[in-house]
Design a protein around this motif. Structure first.
Motif, PDB file in Angstrom:
ATOM      1  N   VAL A   1      -1.561  -4.657  55.912  1.00  0.00           N
ATOM      2  CA  VAL A   1      -1.282  -4.759  57.345  1.00  0.00           C
ATOM      3  C   VAL A   1      -0.128  -5.732  57.536  1.00  0.00           C
ATOM      4  N   LYS A   2       0.887  -5.289  58.269  1.00  0.00           N
ATOM      5  CA  LYS A   2       2.051  -6.130  58.523  1.00  0.00           C
ATOM      6  C   LYS A   2       2.257  -6.280  60.028  1.00  0.00           C
ATOM      7  N   LEU A   3       3.014  -7.293  60.366  1.00  0.00           N
ATOM      8  CA  LEU A   3       3.309  -7.599  61.760  1.00  0.00           C
ATOM      9  C   LEU A   3       4.816  -7.532  61.941  1.00  0.00           C
TER      10      LEU A   3
ATOM     11  N   MET B   1      10.680 -12.795  65.100  1.00  0.00           N
ATOM     12  CA  MET B   1      10.704 -12.969  63.648  1.00  0.00           C
ATOM     13  C   MET B   1      12.128 -12.862  63.094  1.00  0.00           C
ATOM     14  N   PRO B   2      12.404 -13.535  61.998  1.00  0.00           N
ATOM     15  CA  PRO B   2      13.767 -13.493  61.453  1.00  0.00           C
ATOM     16  C   PRO B   2      14.089 -12.120  60.873  1.00  0.00           C
TER      17      PRO B   2
ATOM     18  N   LEU C   1       9.235  -8.154  57.846  1.00  0.00           N
ATOM     19  CA  LEU C   1       7.860  -8.033  58.326  1.00  0.00           C
ATOM     20  C   LEU C   1       6.979  -9.138  57.747  1.00  0.00           C
ATOM     21  N   GLN C   2       5.928  -9.437  58.468  1.00  0.00           N
ATOM     22  CA  GLN C   2       5.003 -10.498  58.056  1.00  0.00           C
ATOM     23  C   GLN C   2       3.698  -9.871  57.569  1.00  0.00           C
ATOM     24  N   ASP C   3       3.247 -10.250  56.390  1.00  0.00           N
ATOM     25  CA  ASP C   3       1.955  -9.753  55.888  1.00  0.00           C
ATOM     26  C   ASP C   3       0.791 -10.455  56.569  1.00  0.00           C
ATOM     27  N   LEU C   4      -0.248  -9.707  56.874  1.00  0.00           N
ATOM     28  CA  LEU C   4      -1.515 -10.293  57.323  1.00  0.00           C
ATOM     29  C   LEU C   4      -2.466 -10.376  56.126  1.00  0.00           C
ATOM     30  N   GLN C   5      -3.429 -11.291  56.212  1.00  0.00           N
ATOM     31  CA  GLN C   5      -4.409 -11.466  55.133  1.00  0.00           C
ATOM     32  C   GLN C   5      -5.777 -10.973  55.597  1.00  0.00           C
TER      33      GLN C   5
END
Lengths: 391, 391
Positions: free
Chosen positions: B54-56, B61-62, B70-74
């Motif tokens: 799942v990414k955000l 965001m840069p 993209l930012q990973d979720l945990q």
């Protein structure tokens, strides 16, 4: 050269690939979903190559007991899942996908509605009832979101007002139809889910309904406005039941009438006032018309919730029988009750009709297929509005 | 007993479990997302036990080159994925999840906006600039969606009009600010993405802006209305570039002014007219103010696209230098240009400013951080509106 760069860059933006704009991951392949086929079947598609299971939940689908039976989609070699429905009758429909157990809105369909805390995609099948719910090339009314004062409540309060085509340019006075939402709704519900402005535009253009002003209130006195439209901010909507049997909505309805009759060119008499609502709004319409017994000539109860709990203390709920008797003696042009055969409130309506029958209180009764659904409430509005102000 | 059943059933509906209503699969566990923490970090959560990744993607965001990183979720042991941001400055933000490559709207956040064909969730951080974008407990204006005639175009055409608090009850005449959208927008864009009614309500309540009417047109002459609001139905939106250099928007802008000045209580003179727009709307504002050279006393170009292609044949685009000279000779109170340092149109603005400088054409210049974004356009509106009609 600079101009070519400009055009190219604009094209890049349009594909959503610029970081300065918002990414759209759905666009790597052009997917059409939903696709309304010429035979009024509908094909749904979702690009999800990594999914194990994709299901569809739509408001036309059969249910087992309380729960809708979900429809499986099939995956092709390109990773696109799809399903084609049977022929659907002309109407407005809602749906979502469920991908590996997660509710997913269709990334290829930007048309959505919110019902309480649930957002769903919508689509429309033309060629019948759905044509009434569609924007047609007819004169359009104006839809205004305003705020009115209601001194005994948390105020100002937001309200949606439809004025028919020609209102601004003309000098005529118009009758007023107060149209109330249900427990999960707000001043946006009849517009978003009920297609009220489209239904009125189309019925008026066809000569089937009189030009009228339609007033859509927020029936929850613990909120001043729809979710996101008040200073409560972007809170998570829920069913705010605590206010529904307080009687505050009914007791302060005069503020709504005062606002409308002070700010719009209206015919301010009983013959030119109608009130109707769905579910909780049917309950409100019943009690408002009974407590203001010589105010409304047209009353509509759509799938109405009818009786407050025994401990509801508001004077609004006291002596209903006597109030109905006064309303009966004063007279009215139309008292209309609509309910679906499988509505969970069906028996309440049977009981209420028995009461009315025993009093010889005249009403028109409309029993439709289906249950406690927006499909029925749009249908009822389409049938009720043409009966208004025809005297 | 019946009443208890009624209440129980209403509760069932509120959890979305009735087939007659719409299922909401997100509610098995109560998830809060996004959660704005007290230190202005933000926690995102998504229940997706079957997902592999799942990414955000968020607009704060840069990016690397054109593409947002993209930012990973945990994932935790309950199947809930989460991520907490760094401290975010007070503003309005947008985001979506990407679950195993599929764009997914946050099922716990019903607040969304559409930008062309992309729907995104939004949230707001209070305590600074974001307070201007929030609905506050201040007097609210009315927002009306109307239709006006424009005989030489496909007409009637939809338009959004903000009238300030007190307009209905009073008799004053007001100045008018025409506020134009960009290539991907329509008559809803400044309301949904631009928070125009909140910004105006708040600035007026604070005494920072004069009460004014704000008129938001649809700048695409090939559409009569925003997607879904015309008889084209629920089509898939795209960037409809063919009409943008036709000159039709500019040539027929007089119909908009005529509609507003015939139907609203306005001060109908140059001193009380402003025009501004973003990107394509900046281009429109430039050419409309130059072609109607004694009509607007306040002109705003927000991240403007400036020059039409050499083959654009409309008389609207001919002899710009001479038209600017006339505009200069006639005089104006404010000619304002805002652009972000990393905007892809930055060099166009440098070139245009050189032209203005060489003519000694006076303007105010605002250079902000960032690019071609709604964050900048909301900021520019917040700075531009207070300068209007102060003479």
């Amino acid at each position: 050269m600079k101009r070519i760069l400009f055009i190219l860059t604009i094209c890049l933006i349009s594909t959503g690939l610029l970081a300065q704009q918002n990414l759209d991951f759905s666009k790597k392949v052009e997917i059409i979903s939903p696709q309304i086929n010429s035979d009024n079947t509908v094909t749904f598609r979702l690009m999800a190559p990594n999914a194990k299971e994709v299901k569809l939940q739509g408001d036309w689908m059969p249910s087992e007991g309380w729960i809708t039976k979900l429809q499986d989609l099939q995956k092709d070699e390109t990773g696109v899942w799809s399903f084609t429905t049977q022929v659907l009758p002309s109407d407005l429909y809602s749906y979502t996908f469920i991908v590996d157990g997660l509710k997913v809105l269709d990334p290829n369909n930007v048309y959505q509605v919110r019902d309480v805390a649930t957002v769903m995609n919508i689509f429309l099948i033309e060629g019948g009832l759905g044509d009434l719910y569609k924007v047609q090339d007819v004169p359009h009314g104006t839809v205004a979101r305003c705020w009115y004062d209601s001194p005994k409540l948390d105020s100002p309060r937001r309200i949606t007002i439809y004025t028919p085509a020609g209102y601004e340019a003309g000098k005529d006075k118009y009758p007023v139809f107060y149209l109330l939402h249900g427990m999960g709704g707000d001043e946006e519900a009849w517009m978003a889910l009920g297609r009220a402005s489209q239904i009125l535009d189309n019925l008026i253009a066809q000569g089937k309904a009189k030009p009228m002003i339609v007033v859509m209130t927020n029936g929850h006195t613990s909120n001043t406005a729809a979710p996101g439209e008040s200073s409560k901010g972007f809170y998570k909507p829920d069913m705010r039941a605590p206010d529904i049997f307080s009687g505050d909505m009914e007791a302060n309805f005069g503020d709504v009438i005062k606002f409308v009759e002070s700010n719009y060119r209206v015919k301010a008499d009983k013959q030119n006032r109608a009130i109707a609502g769905l579910s909780m709004g049917g309950f409100h319409s019943l009690y408002i018309s009974a407590n203001y017994p010589n105010t409304f000539d047209y009353i509509g109860l759509f799938s109405p919730a009818i009786l407050p709990p025994a401990n509801a203390a508001s004077p609004m709920y006291v002596d209903l029988d006597a109030k109905l008797k006064t309303q009966q003696d004063n007279g009215y042009s139309l008292y209309w009750i609509g309910i679906g055969k499988t509505d969970f409130l069906f028996q309440n309506v049977v009981d209420y009709r028995s009461k009315l029958d025993s009093m010889k209180f005249k009403y028109q009764y409309r029993e439709s297929e289906g249950g406690h659904t927006w499909a029925n409430w749009r249908l009822y509005l389409s049938e009720f509005a043409p009966m208004l102000f025809q005297k």
